[in-house]
Design an enzyme around this catalytic site. Sequence first.
Site, PDB file in Angstrom:
ATOM      1  N   GLN A 113      12.906 -18.429   0.349  1.00  0.00           N
ATOM      2  CA  GLN A 113      12.824 -19.115  -0.741  1.00  0.00           C
ATOM      3  C   GLN A 113      14.288 -19.604  -1.155  1.00  0.00           C
ATOM      4  OE1 GLN A 113       9.838 -15.901  -2.686  1.00  0.00           O
ATOM      5  NE2 GLN A 113      10.273 -17.302  -4.180  1.00  0.00           N
ATOM      6  N   PHE A 118       6.213 -15.616  -2.711  1.00  0.00           N
ATOM      7  CA  PHE A 118       5.819 -14.938  -4.007  1.00  0.00           C
ATOM      8  C   PHE A 118       6.791 -14.041  -4.812  1.00  0.00           C
ATOM      9  CE2 PHE A 118       1.882 -15.226  -1.458  1.00  0.00           C
ATOM     10  CZ  PHE A 118       1.020 -16.083  -2.232  1.00  0.00           C
ATOM     11  N   GLU A 158      12.737 -14.351  -2.228  1.00  0.00           N
ATOM     12  CA  GLU A 158      13.889 -15.034  -2.919  1.00  0.00           C
ATOM     13  C   GLU A 158      15.136 -14.507  -2.596  1.00  0.00           C
ATOM     14  OE1 GLU A 158      13.254 -15.009  -7.338  1.00  0.00           O
ATOM     15  OE2 GLU A 158      15.503 -15.634  -7.568  1.00  0.00           O
ATOM     16  N   ARG A 215      13.620 -10.528 -18.400  1.00  0.00           N
ATOM     17  CA  ARG A 215      12.394 -11.341 -18.538  1.00  0.00           C
ATOM     18  C   ARG A 215      11.186 -10.583 -18.994  1.00  0.00           C
ATOM     19  NH1 ARG A 215      10.324 -16.501 -17.365  1.00  0.00           N
ATOM     20  NH2 ARG A 215      12.307 -17.209 -16.200  1.00  0.00           N
ATOM     21  N   ARG A 273       6.242 -13.060  -8.616  1.00  0.00           N
ATOM     22  CA  ARG A 273       5.573 -13.891  -9.589  1.00  0.00           C
ATOM     23  C   ARG A 273       5.376 -13.416 -10.759  1.00  0.00           C
ATOM     24  NH1 ARG A 273       0.230 -16.873  -6.946  1.00  0.00           N
ATOM     25  NH2 ARG A 273       0.456 -18.861  -7.812  1.00  0.00           N
ATOM     26  N   PHE A 309       8.255 -12.270 -12.457  1.00  0.00           N
ATOM     27  CA  PHE A 309       9.332 -11.757 -12.572  1.00  0.00           C
ATOM     28  C   PHE A 309       9.790 -11.013 -13.709  1.00  0.00           C
ATOM     29  CE2 PHE A 309      14.187 -12.608 -12.864  1.00  0.00           C
ATOM     30  CZ  PHE A 309      14.679 -12.367 -11.148  1.00  0.00           C
ATOM     31  N   THR A 325      16.484 -17.593 -16.500  1.00  0.00           N
ATOM     32  CA  THR A 325      17.353 -16.844 -17.447  1.00  0.00           C
ATOM     33  C   THR A 325      18.768 -16.993 -17.045  1.00  0.00           C
ATOM     34  OG1 THR A 325      17.031 -14.892 -16.737  1.00  0.00           O
ATOM     35  CG2 THR A 325      15.223 -15.716 -18.418  1.00  0.00           C
ATOM     36  N   GLU A 383       3.834 -19.599 -11.998  1.00  0.00           N
ATOM     37  CA  GLU A 383       3.957 -17.974 -12.146  1.00  0.00           C
ATOM     38  C   GLU A 383       3.027 -17.850 -13.394  1.00  0.00           C
ATOM     39  OE1 GLU A 383       8.070 -18.096 -12.345  1.00  0.00           O
ATOM     40  OE2 GLU A 383       8.119 -15.992 -11.568  1.00  0.00           O
TER      41      GLU A 383
HETATM   42  N1  MTE Z   1       1.882 -20.003  -4.376  1.00  0.00           N
HETATM   43  C1  MTE Z   1       1.519 -20.019  -3.105  1.00  0.00           C
HETATM   44  N2  MTE Z   1       0.557 -20.631  -2.460  1.00  0.00           N
HETATM   45  N3  MTE Z   1       2.624 -19.428  -2.200  1.00  0.00           N
HETATM   46  C2  MTE Z   1       3.397 -18.779  -3.122  1.00  0.00           C
HETATM   47  O1  MTE Z   1       4.315 -17.953  -2.251  1.00  0.00           O
HETATM   48  N4  MTE Z   1       4.812 -18.326  -5.060  1.00  0.00           N
HETATM   49  C3  MTE Z   1       4.635 -18.235  -6.626  1.00  0.00           C
HETATM   50  C4  MTE Z   1       4.159 -19.716  -7.142  1.00  0.00           C
HETATM   51  N5  MTE Z   1       3.020 -19.936  -6.369  1.00  0.00           N
HETATM   52  C5  MTE Z   1       3.741 -18.749  -4.336  1.00  0.00           C
HETATM   53  C6  MTE Z   1       2.837 -19.747  -5.145  1.00  0.00           C
HETATM   54  C7  MTE Z   1       6.052 -18.137  -7.248  1.00  0.00           C
HETATM   55  S1  MTE Z   1       6.463 -16.474  -7.219  1.00  0.00           S
HETATM   56  C8  MTE Z   1       6.844 -19.040  -7.879  1.00  0.00           C
HETATM   57  S2  MTE Z   1       8.130 -18.767  -8.409  1.00  0.00           S
HETATM   58  C9  MTE Z   1       6.439 -20.387  -7.773  1.00  0.00           C
HETATM   59  O2  MTE Z   1       5.207 -20.431  -6.804  1.00  0.00           O
HETATM   60  C10 MTE Z   1       7.451 -21.260  -6.804  1.00  0.00           C
HETATM   61  O3  MTE Z   1       7.243 -22.389  -6.485  1.00  0.00           O
HETATM   62  P1  MTE Z   1       7.467 -23.690  -7.710  1.00  0.00           P
HETATM   63  O4  MTE Z   1       8.597 -23.472  -8.391  1.00  0.00           O
HETATM   64  O5  MTE Z   1       7.499 -24.875  -6.994  1.00  0.00           O
HETATM   65  O6  MTE Z   1       6.181 -23.645  -8.323  1.00  0.00           O
HETATM   66  N1  HPA Z   2      13.212 -16.175 -12.448  1.00  0.00           N
HETATM   67  C1  HPA Z   2      13.047 -15.994 -11.070  1.00  0.00           C
HETATM   68  N2  HPA Z   2      14.001 -15.814 -10.317  1.00  0.00           N
HETATM   69  C2  HPA Z   2      15.232 -15.507 -10.958  1.00  0.00           C
HETATM   70  C3  HPA Z   2      15.337 -15.749 -12.195  1.00  0.00           C
HETATM   71  C4  HPA Z   2      14.158 -15.900 -12.911  1.00  0.00           C
HETATM   72  O1  HPA Z   2      14.565 -16.060 -14.361  1.00  0.00           O
HETATM   73  N3  HPA Z   2      16.640 -15.475 -12.309  1.00  0.00           N
HETATM   74  C5  HPA Z   2      17.114 -15.381 -11.333  1.00  0.00           C
HETATM   75  N4  HPA Z   2      16.318 -15.429 -10.127  1.00  0.00           N
HETATM   76 MO1  MOS Z   3       8.665 -16.614  -8.154  1.00  0.00          MO
HETATM   77  S1  MOS Z   3       8.818 -14.284  -8.465  1.00  0.00           S
HETATM   78  O1  MOS Z   3      10.244 -16.820  -9.268  1.00  0.00           O
HETATM   79  O2  MOS Z   3       9.796 -16.605  -6.792  1.00  0.00           O
END
Ligand code: MTE
Ligand code: HPA
Ligand code: MOS
Length: 783
Positions: free
Chosen positions: A211, A242, A246, A324, A356, A358, A455, A725
Amino acid sequence: MRHFETDKPKGPAGNAIGRSFVHESAIKQVAGKAFYIDDKAEDVNSLHAYPVLSTISCGKILSIDTKPALAEAGVIAIYSAKDIPGKNDVSPVFTGDILLAEEVIEFHSQPILLVVAESYQSARIAARKVKIEYETSTPVLDIKEAIAKEHWVRPPHALHRGDAQQSIIDSAHQISGELTVGGQEHFYLEGQVSIASPTEDGGMFIETSSQHPSEVQHLVAKVLNQPFNYVTVEMRRMGGGFGGKETQAAPWACLAAIAAYYTGKKVKIRLARGDDFRSTGKRHPFYNTYQVGFDDDGLISGVDINVNGFCGYSADLSDAIVDRALFHADNAYYYPNAHINGNRCKTNTVSNTAFRGFGGPQGMIVAEQILDDIAYYLGKDPLDIRKLNLYKPGRDLTPYKQKIDQFILKDMIEQVEQESDYWSRMQAIKDFNKTSPIIKKGLSLTPVKFGISFTVQHLNQAGALLVIYSDGSVHVNHGGTEMGQGLNTKIAQIVAQALSIDMKHILVNATRTDKVPNTSPTAASSGTDLNGMAALNAANIIKERLIEFACEHFEVNKDTIQFVDNQLIHDKGKISFAELIQLAYINRISLSATGFYATPEIYYDREKAEGRPFFYYSHGIALSEVEIDLLTGENTLTRVDILHDVGNSINPALDIGQIEGAFIQGMGWLTTEDLRWNEKGELASNAPATYKIPAIGDTPAEFNVKLYDSQNPATTVFKSKAVGEPPFMLGISAWSAIRNAIASITDYKYAPSLNTPATAECILNAVQVAQQWQQKQQQKNQG
Ligand code: MTE
Ligand code: HPA
Ligand code: MOS
């Protein structure tokens, strides 16, 4: 590339926003044509690496014998911490996240060595043949022990308003409670995997399922003691992240890079599922306690909340994760007086990481527990207590002093209450429970208010590179990564809308650090908010150039120019987009641009524990109905109604998919996904046989998901809202509904304690406690 829509196209090209285009990878995925790292063809010379993992949780390495492993056919080399050319540290923020253990072992399955071999099989087999002798010490595995010893990975941090303790004492009623909240394995379908290839310039090319490609670039460079421009990272798509990719994709990429650096060959590393389970971080388990004071109506006057995150051996992202949790311990409710403290507990387990929500889910569940507990204590309906304590927009500040300026939850609750017949169904359930001795039903409506932005302020930035080729076709790169959430599809829609052209002209593919540099992780649900704005900025820059060119070339006035339906229209005529681009090219107009975006207005003053950490909030409501079996503890979610706020939806099909998936993942976290460690600190639930994620059969028989009709008042891309999330926390309604079913045993007079995951075993225990309570009550009444 072809972009399909799930429903009939609406209107001309350029109206791409708000339409349900199919995910750009979907057709390729079902046809087996979507490439993942492990599908890439290997060179004849490719090598494979596999880590040697510790078999103890805490102690010291006394001796290592690699001879039996080196004797294995095909083994080329074995590397240790001593071989790392640069820093043996892969920490994202602080220090202490170690790549290979040197002497000290801090968790079970900690990587110690790296075996490199000609085949995956040889590397894996050889890794098991290394003989290591340890001096074992007693690991800290219990969070309460870590709290008592003040074993922290980072110092505690707290939010304050007023005198919480005094306000609780002065209240008509006081209650307190605790909750153990389980962790969660990410269970991405594609596990951790990376390929490192030495380049002809003596650099390193990394393909990784991450990620955060920029962080992988930086850490590979640090580990190899090279400048950042030595490393290029490419990431086309993940089979799910998910949060688990990261920060924790980087160590594997670094290991592959070390092996490639020494051997001069392409090296792949892919963890077997069991090792992925054991040696990568999970969602933080939490232990939470609360005290609350309230009046006869159930109106809260003060809370004192303590949340304790189970961080594992190192800091990783735990500081921000526990923050968070603090920022969401209010959820949707106003606490006039509050003290909310967060501890970051150090334990001898793998370092827990982003997942997801966090930390938000682990904090938010405290609020929902408090509201339910007050309702049962006063003998009132939980929904009434929730409504009474909701934030008032324009008036209230959160415990971290952010003003609540948009607050639509009251309206959203009322919509669900009416459309899903809350009151008549609650009455019917109570009637049913009176006459049903074994099966009990429960109902619960819980809201979600989730803060959108990283954050950590500086992470709220993004870049994009937009290229229009001379035939009018468009290629977009941006800093975000595609993990299934549909980010690339949404970015294509944003660019199509900006240029008023058909989706078929737009290609968005791999994320690369040499195309868009210095990026943030795709996390905090901010992928579209940040990268969408950067892509829009790039499109607008080129559009401006085209307008200026058209004005001069056609000798027309700027205000008469419009981009509509694959054309540029002006007061003397029109020209197709493709022809315009050819003309612009011949006239030497630059047809590529970088775009940039930084979220305005957000900040957080940690000293004062106040600020505006979030640009805005996303909202949602879930109403869950469950059935539990008092003899077995089994539970079934029979009906779920969700109303969710995504502002102006960019793509309703993708948004609804995110909401459905997130809800089910949240439900799994709270009901079936049970992480267990043995007394040695080894993860016992390390495979699908022992760790149960929801399957298709766990989907509620009736599952209604609706988008709430309102645009984002904050200036986001096309007034949309983040969706990744927030709906995860709608799963809390399932847990609360199970508590409601158990409470029926006591005529709703007793608030059952129900740690999570609320497995059948846990529910059965809670049922027995409630039955004993009820018997005592009856004896009292008779006596
Ligand atoms: N959806 C799918 N299909 N697969 C994933 O790994 N990760 C989730 C969410 N939805 C995820 C998902 C998480 S933890 C986050 S932070 C967001 O997608 C990240 O993508 P976005 O910021 O583009 O929504
Ligand atoms: N959310 C998800 N990932 C992060 C954050 C947050 O607030 N801060 C640093 N990494
Ligand atoms: Mo989502 S836990 O912020 O990768």
